[in-house]
Scaffold this motif. Structure first.
Motif, PDB file in Angstrom:
ATOM      1  N   THR A 159       0.861  -1.184   0.000  1.00  0.00           N
ATOM      2  CA  THR A 159       0.000   0.000   0.000  1.00  0.00           C
ATOM      3  C   THR A 159       0.899   1.236   0.000  1.00  0.00           C
ATOM      4  O   THR A 159       2.110   1.132   0.180  1.00  0.00           O
ATOM      5  N   ARG A 175       1.408   4.943   1.796  1.00  0.00           N
ATOM      6  CA  ARG A 175       1.023   5.942   2.807  1.00  0.00           C
ATOM      7  C   ARG A 175       1.186   7.343   2.225  1.00  0.00           C
ATOM      8  O   ARG A 175       1.988   7.572   1.322  1.00  0.00           O
ATOM      9  N   THR A 176       0.412   8.277   2.791  1.00  0.00           N
ATOM     10  CA  THR A 176       0.427   9.653   2.279  1.00  0.00           C
ATOM     11  C   THR A 176       0.813  10.659   3.361  1.00  0.00           C
ATOM     12  O   THR A 176       1.124  11.804   3.044  1.00  0.00           O
ATOM     13  N   GLU A 232      -3.433  10.925   8.011  1.00  0.00           N
ATOM     14  CA  GLU A 232      -3.630   9.806   8.932  1.00  0.00           C
ATOM     15  C   GLU A 232      -4.946   9.066   8.699  1.00  0.00           C
ATOM     16  O   GLU A 232      -4.991   7.838   8.724  1.00  0.00           O
ATOM     17  N   ASP A 236      -4.582   7.021   5.507  1.00  0.00           N
ATOM     18  CA  ASP A 236      -3.639   5.910   5.676  1.00  0.00           C
ATOM     19  C   ASP A 236      -4.241   4.805   6.552  1.00  0.00           C
ATOM     20  O   ASP A 236      -4.031   3.617   6.298  1.00  0.00           O
ATOM     21  N   SER A 256      -4.987   0.903   5.649  1.00  0.00           N
ATOM     22  CA  SER A 256      -4.416  -0.202   6.437  1.00  0.00           C
ATOM     23  C   SER A 256      -5.506  -1.179   6.880  1.00  0.00           C
ATOM     24  O   SER A 256      -5.259  -2.378   7.017  1.00  0.00           O
ATOM     25  N   ALA A 313       3.820  -0.882   3.521  1.00  0.00           N
ATOM     26  CA  ALA A 313       3.105   0.401   3.440  1.00  0.00           C
ATOM     27  C   ALA A 313       4.162   1.448   3.106  1.00  0.00           C
ATOM     28  O   ALA A 313       4.844   1.970   3.992  1.00  0.00           O
ATOM     29  N   PRO A 330       5.457   7.909   2.675  1.00  0.00           N
ATOM     30  CA  PRO A 330       5.019   9.009   1.803  1.00  0.00           C
ATOM     31  C   PRO A 330       6.199   9.526   0.985  1.00  0.00           C
ATOM     32  O   PRO A 330       7.276   9.755   1.535  1.00  0.00           O
ATOM     33  N   ALA A 383      -3.192   6.578  -4.297  1.00  0.00           N
ATOM     34  CA  ALA A 383      -3.081   7.277  -3.006  1.00  0.00           C
ATOM     35  C   ALA A 383      -2.801   8.756  -3.209  1.00  0.00           C
ATOM     36  O   ALA A 383      -3.249   9.599  -2.421  1.00  0.00           O
TER      37      ALA A 383
END
Ligand SMILES: [Zn+2]
Length: 317
Positions: free
Chosen positions: A148, A150-151, A154, A157, A161, A174, A177, A191
């Motif tokens: 995945t 993450r950006t 929160e 993300d 998850s 993950a 970012p 994302a």
């Protein structure tokens, strides 16, 4: 008066207008549920040898009852139809020739870019979640895991998850970012626009493995329950190991590769994870873990050139 929804399964061949100049066509399976709801898009066969993931996508219509489904599941079980008979294998991102690293693509680009763009921005434009099924090219042994992106947002993300936790694995790559967004896996492109995407990896060296097929389809069914598209409770795992960085293991010299680790195994930076030998079988160099983390993938060919990929390690955040 409301429109009646016609629940059922439709199989057809898509010939996207946007890809006419490449004469591209692909198989499409639409599972329309009896009630309105979100859309889940699933594709497999970006890498055409990854048999378990492709067959998992083909089997989904047998496992999803349209009468119980809320919303729609759209499946392309074999994306890379242009490679059906070529045995084309995964290539490094730097090669610039592999769809897997080409997202979000560009509508006016060359074939991979145009196809990437069509998948993300046209075919799956209104998808709540996009699952990209992979695993185990002809020359690979894989751990079972998800990837995945993450950006740093929160809430977003965390929701990704939870989707990742629908797959029964300890290992969630993950990706951290990015400092700047560039072309990459489909989960990264999605994302970037706060869209939910997961790359799912299970399978080994092009072999059709029923356990891997079941592992993938069970995860997809959990995603459908998590999205409330199918009835039933689901309790996504929240104890997955979050791996933020992916490092390639490369052959230190040319020769014979003798790796002594297994997929999913935990290694520490500097560990000797194998040796290289000459053509007489005599050791000539150690293969050391470039990072601490888990072995995600091992290449199976016996011979490698200096600097060639022979595996991958993903590191804890
Ligand atoms: Zn793949």
């Amino acid at each position: 008066m409301t429109d009646e929804i016609q629940a059922g399964v439709t199989r057809s061949t898509l010939e996207p207008q946007a890809l006419r100049r490449f004469a591209y066509a692909c198989p499409s399976i639409e599972i329309q549920g009896a009630n309105a709801g979100p859309r889940l898009c699933i594709m497999a066969g970006v890498h055409i040898n990854e048999a378990s993931s492709i067959v998992a996508a083909m089997q989904l219509p047998d496992l999803i009852d349209p009468q119980r489904l809320r919303g729609r599941v759209s499946i392309i079980p074999a994306v890379s139809t242009h490679h059906l008979y070529t045995k084309a294998m995964v290539t490094p991102p730097s090669s610039g020739v592999d769809l897997h690293w080409s997202y979000p693509g560009a509508p006016d680009g060359e074939f991979n870019d145009a196809l990437a763009h069509w998948l993300v921005s046209d075919w799956a434009q209104d998808a709540e979640v996009f699952l990209d099924l992979h695993g185990g090219d002809l020359d690979e042994r894989m751990a079972r895991y998800v990837v995945t992106q993450r950006t740093g947002d929160e809430a977003f993300d965390t929701s990704v998850s939870h989707l990742a936790g629908c797959f029964e694995t300890d290992l969630n790559v993950a990706l951290a970012p990015p400092e700047s967004w560039s072309a990459g896996r489909i989960c990264t492109a999605l994302a970037r626009n706060r869209r939910h995407g997961i790359v799912v990896e299970a399978g080994d060296h092009g072999h059709l493995d029923p356990d891997s097929v079941d592992w993938i389809t069970n995860g997809v069914l959990k995603v459908l329950r998590h999205l409330d598209m199918l009835p039933g409770d689901v309790d996504p795992r929240t104890d997955q190991t979050i791996l933020g960085r992916y490092e390639w293991v490369v052959a230190p010299v040319a020769g014979v590769v003798r790796l002594a680790v297994a997929p999913a195994e935990r290694v520490t930076q500097g560990d000797r994870i194998g040796i290289m030998t000459d053509l007489f079988g005599r050791p000539v160099a150690d293969v050391r873990a470039a990072a601490s983390g888990h072995i995600m993938m091992l290449k199976t060919p016996l011979f490698a050139q200096a600097g060639e990929w022979i595996g991958a390690i993903a590191s804890e955040v």
